[in-house]
Design a protein around this motif. Sequence first.
Motif, PDB file in Angstrom:
ATOM      1  N   ILE A  34     117.485  73.545 -49.551  1.00 25.18           N
ATOM      2  CA  ILE A  34     116.106  74.023 -49.674  1.00 25.18           C
ATOM      3  C   ILE A  34     115.635  74.518 -48.312  1.00 25.18           C
ATOM      4  CG2 ILE A  34     113.756  73.428 -50.392  1.00 25.18           C
ATOM      5  CD1 ILE A  34     114.937  70.915 -51.729  1.00 25.18           C
ATOM      6  N   PHE A  89     112.392  74.883 -41.837  1.00 23.95           N
ATOM      7  CA  PHE A  89     113.430  73.861 -41.902  1.00 23.95           C
ATOM      8  C   PHE A  89     114.360  74.134 -43.076  1.00 23.95           C
ATOM      9  CE2 PHE A  89     111.759  70.716 -38.979  1.00 23.95           C
ATOM     10  CZ  PHE A  89     110.391  70.931 -38.993  1.00 23.95           C
ATOM     11  N   PRO A 100     116.746  64.443 -49.376  1.00 19.19           N
ATOM     12  CA  PRO A 100     116.603  65.598 -48.476  1.00 19.19           C
ATOM     13  C   PRO A 100     116.767  65.198 -47.020  1.00 19.19           C
ATOM     14  CG  PRO A 100     114.746  65.447 -50.007  1.00 19.19           C
ATOM     15  CD  PRO A 100     115.528  64.195 -50.146  1.00 19.19           C
ATOM     16  N   THR A 101     117.715  65.823 -46.368  1.00 19.50           N
ATOM     17  CA  THR A 101     117.949  65.602 -44.945  1.00 19.50           C
ATOM     18  C   THR A 101     117.642  66.896 -44.215  1.00 19.50           C
ATOM     19  OG1 THR A 101     119.704  64.024 -45.457  1.00 19.50           O
ATOM     20  CG2 THR A 101     119.643  64.912 -43.222  1.00 19.50           C
ATOM     21  N   PHE A 102     116.740  66.805 -43.238  1.00 14.88           N
ATOM     22  CA  PHE A 102     116.218  68.009 -42.594  1.00 14.88           C
ATOM     23  C   PHE A 102     116.941  68.347 -41.304  1.00 14.88           C
ATOM     24  CE2 PHE A 102     112.452  69.195 -44.979  1.00 14.88           C
ATOM     25  CZ  PHE A 102     112.312  68.100 -45.809  1.00 14.88           C
TER      26      PHE A 102
ATOM     27  N   TYR B  35     108.460  59.990 -44.535  1.00 12.33           N
ATOM     28  CA  TYR B  35     109.103  60.594 -43.377  1.00 12.33           C
ATOM     29  C   TYR B  35     108.197  60.426 -42.156  1.00 12.33           C
ATOM     30  CZ  TYR B  35     112.467  63.271 -46.234  1.00 12.33           C
ATOM     31  OH  TYR B  35     113.489  63.644 -47.082  1.00 12.33           O
ATOM     32  N   LEU B  43     112.027  65.484 -38.201  1.00  7.94           N
ATOM     33  CA  LEU B  43     111.658  64.817 -39.445  1.00  7.94           C
ATOM     34  C   LEU B  43     112.714  63.779 -39.802  1.00  7.94           C
ATOM     35  CD1 LEU B  43     110.365  67.591 -41.855  1.00  7.94           C
ATOM     36  CD2 LEU B  43     109.343  65.346 -41.610  1.00  7.94           C
TER      37      LEU B  43
END
Lengths: 112, 114
Positions: A34, A89, A100-102, B35, B43
Amino acid sequence: GESVGLHLPTLSVQEGDNSIINCAYSNSASDYFIWYKQESGKGPQFIIDIRSNMDKRQGQRVTVLLNKTVKHLSLQIAATQPGDSAVYFCAENAGGSYIPTFGRGTSLIVHP
Amino acid sequence: DAGVIQSPRHEVTEMGQEVTLRCKPISGHDYLFWYRQTMMRGLELLIYFNNNVPIDDSGMPEDRFSAKMPNASFSTLKIQPSEPRDSAVYFCASRRGLLNTEAFFGQGTRLTVV
């Protein structure tokens, strides 16, 4: 000791130009990606997604390209506008729970 | 739907005080994420819940941090006692389902511990 800040990569473009923002992801097992846009003082907002069985997906003025061989994503923004100025991102859904890993983000600055 | 709602938007507190951040996820979403965002670390995922149950809290930095989700429409993140290094923007996000779905983020709570 001296603290080191997170210096975001920055892309500066002129209004009307096309922008390309790149992202390298880490987990070869990730199968969903994403792109998020974060404007100052706001939370990240969804732009576009892509599944690993695709290599390209188009939205309104945006295109995401996925190269699984080199674990690379790119976000292309056509006819960039000042309102596109933000931090972008990429996030990968990795692991069995698809969390979700950013990535670290890229700051896009659009000059009128 | 109003989206993910976080409160307060800004919080300034003194070191040693307890801080509670609140989140209302989007109705019908069964995943909730907390987060933390800082310039140093970007993040970071702190903890996430599925159907109100904490699944992974390995991102919680210390025992001073705790999170609860008493029902499907409310979650809290508590820091006790707070320290200046906890200063950051804390985001809550929610998602419907497991596969191939995006997470929706709240506006965040900017925490400053002095």
